[in-house]
Scaffold this motif. Sequence first.
Motif, mmCIF file in Angstrom:
data_model
loop_
_atom_site.group_PDB
_atom_site.id
_atom_site.type_symbol
_atom_site.label_atom_id
_atom_site.label_comp_id
_atom_site.label_asym_id
_atom_site.label_seq_id
_atom_site.Cartn_x
_atom_site.Cartn_y
_atom_site.Cartn_z
ATOM 1 N N PHE A 1 -108.482 8.769 57.781
ATOM 2 C CA PHE A 1 -107.392 9.750 57.646
ATOM 3 C C PHE A 1 -106.172 9.087 57.009
ATOM 4 N N ALA A 2 -105.816 7.896 57.499
ATOM 5 C CA ALA A 2 -104.653 7.186 56.966
ATOM 6 C C ALA A 2 -104.852 6.831 55.495
ATOM 7 N N ASN B 1 -102.966 19.792 60.388
ATOM 8 C CA ASN B 1 -103.896 18.675 60.598
ATOM 9 C C ASN B 1 -103.186 17.333 60.383
ATOM 10 N N ILE B 2 -102.365 17.277 59.345
ATOM 11 C CA ILE B 2 -101.615 16.044 59.077
ATOM 12 C C ILE B 2 -100.596 15.786 60.188
ATOM 13 N N ALA B 3 -99.917 16.851 60.621
ATOM 14 C CA ALA B 3 -98.937 16.700 61.711
ATOM 15 C C ALA B 3 -99.621 16.193 62.973
ATOM 16 N N GLU B 4 -100.814 16.725 63.273
ATOM 17 C CA GLU B 4 -101.546 16.276 64.462
ATOM 18 C C GLU B 4 -101.930 14.804 64.350
ATOM 19 N N ALA B 5 -102.415 14.394 63.194
ATOM 20 C CA ALA B 5 -102.827 13.001 63.010
ATOM 21 C C ALA B 5 -101.647 12.045 63.175
ATOM 22 N N ILE B 6 -100.503 12.408 62.623
ATOM 23 C CA ILE B 6 -99.309 11.556 62.754
ATOM 24 C C ILE B 6 -98.841 11.539 64.206
ATOM 25 N N ASN B 7 -98.855 12.707 64.843
ATOM 26 C CA ASN B 7 -98.481 12.795 66.254
ATOM 27 C C ASN B 7 -99.337 11.860 67.102
ATOM 28 N N GLN B 8 -100.616 11.745 66.746
ATOM 29 C CA GLN B 8 -101.553 10.931 67.518
ATOM 30 C C GLN B 8 -101.560 9.460 67.090
#
Length: 489
Positions: A219-220, A353-360
Amino acid sequence: MKKYILSILIISLLASCSDYQTLEKNPNLPTSVPSSIILRDVLSKMNDGAWNTMMRNNQFYCSNYNYYDNNEYNWGNASLQFTTLKNVVKMEEEAKNSGAKELNPYSALGKFLRAYYYTNMTLRVGDLPVKDALQGLTIDKPKYDTQKEVFVQILKWLEDSNNDLAQLITTGDRTLDGDIYYGNDLRKWQKSVNSLRLRVLIHLSKRTDDTDLKVKADFANVLGNPTKYPLMSDLSESLQYVWSTNNKYPRNPDNLGNNATRENMAKTYIDLLKNFKDPRLFVVAEPAEAQLAKGLKATDFDAYVGASSGEDLADMSSKAGLGQYSFQSRKRYYSSYTGENTFVISYPEMCFNIAEAINQGWATGNAQDWYEKGVKASMSFYGIADATAYLAQTSVKYAGNNATGLTQILNQKYLAFFQNSGYEAYYNWRRTGVPTFLVGPGTANGTKIPLRYLYPSSESSTNLENLTTSIARQFGGSDNINASMWLIK
C-alpha cells in the motif's frame, strides 16, 4: 485402366470432401467475434446495479411487501463469473488473431478484469481454482487454490496490468475499442487498476502480518510512487456505469407503481445521515408522512425515519402503510430512465481507503485530507457543492489517527457506497463491524448476518472431490454461510 479409374475416384472423393467442408460453413454464422464486442460485454457485467438484493443486504433500504421480496439473509449458492472470465480469455485470443502484438490494450485490461472478477468471487465464497482454472478441456476438474494464493495472484495481475498499461501509454499500441467506461483512454484505466489495488489491500487488513502478501508495504509503495502508480484525481475519473434509455436505471417511471411505496429506507443508513445532520438525507429520501402530520417540516432531520432491516415484515408493511417510514426520493429516482451513474470503483472510496491506511499507520500522509476529499466528492455527487459546515461538526470533524477517526472514515465510506459498488458496503461491515448492522426476525438466519455464500451447486455435480477438499480445509467440512473464511479470521 483400373488404376486410372481408381485415381479419378480418389480425386473426386477428395474434391467432394473439400466441397462439403466449404458448403458446411454457414456464411450467416460468424466464426469469430471482434475483441471490442467481447470487451463491451465483459465491462457491462462489472455493473452490479442499484436498488437490488445487494443494496438491501447492505442495509440501505428495505422491502416492505413480501410479494416482491423480503429482507432475509438466508443466503444460498453464489453466482460466480467463470463464464465471464472465459470471455476475457476469448477477448485476448481474438485481439491476437486480428494482428495485435503480445502486449496490447486488450491483454493489459484482461489482467485487470481477471483481478476484478476473482476479487468479487473470492470475497463471496473463499478458496477458488486459479492455477487450473480457465484451461478448457485440458483440466475439467480444477483444484482449489487457497484464498491467500488467490489474493497473491490478484495482486500480481494488478501489478502486471499497471506495468503493461504504462508501457502501452509510453511507447506501445493504444488501439482499443468497445470501452464503455473511459472512451478507450488507457491513462484513466491505469488509475482504476491502481485504485482497485488499494481496495484489495484494504480487504486484506486482517492479514497485514503475512510476510508473503506484505500488505502495508505494498500500500505504501503504491501511494508513495504516483508516477509509477497513478491514482484517480477527482470524481470524474471514477469507474462508473452510465445508464441510458436503452438500459434503464433500475428505478424509473415504468416501475413507479410497483416499487415506490413497497420499499422504504433502512434505519442503518438513515440514522447515520440523521446523526451527522447530513444534507444527503434530503436528496435521497422523502420525509415520513406521519412525521409531517406531527408538524415537522421536510427540512427537519427528525422527519425522516428508516425501518430496521430486522423488523418483522408484516409489522414493517403495516407501519409503511401508515406513513411511519421514509420512502426513497421519488423525484430523484423515478423522474427519468437514466437515473444517476452507478460506481463500480469510485474516487470517494479510494480516498477513504487511503485515509484508513494512513490512520492505521500503513503509509505516510494526511489522513484528514483524504477523509475530507472523500466526503466532499460524495457530497458533490449529490449536488451539494459546499461541505465546509458539515465537516466542521464535532461528530464529523476528523478526530485524528485513532479508533474514533477510523470509525469516522468507515462510516463515511459506508454512506458513499449508497446504491453503488455492489457488496462493498457489506464487505467493509464484515471486516470491521462498522456500521452496526441491525438484525431481528426479518433478517432470518437465526438473527445473524451471514459471512459468505455457499459454493455453486454446479461444483458439487462436476468437481465434487476438489470442492470437498477445499471445504474441509477452510470450514471443517461444512459449506456454511455463517463460517469465517481465511480473509476475516
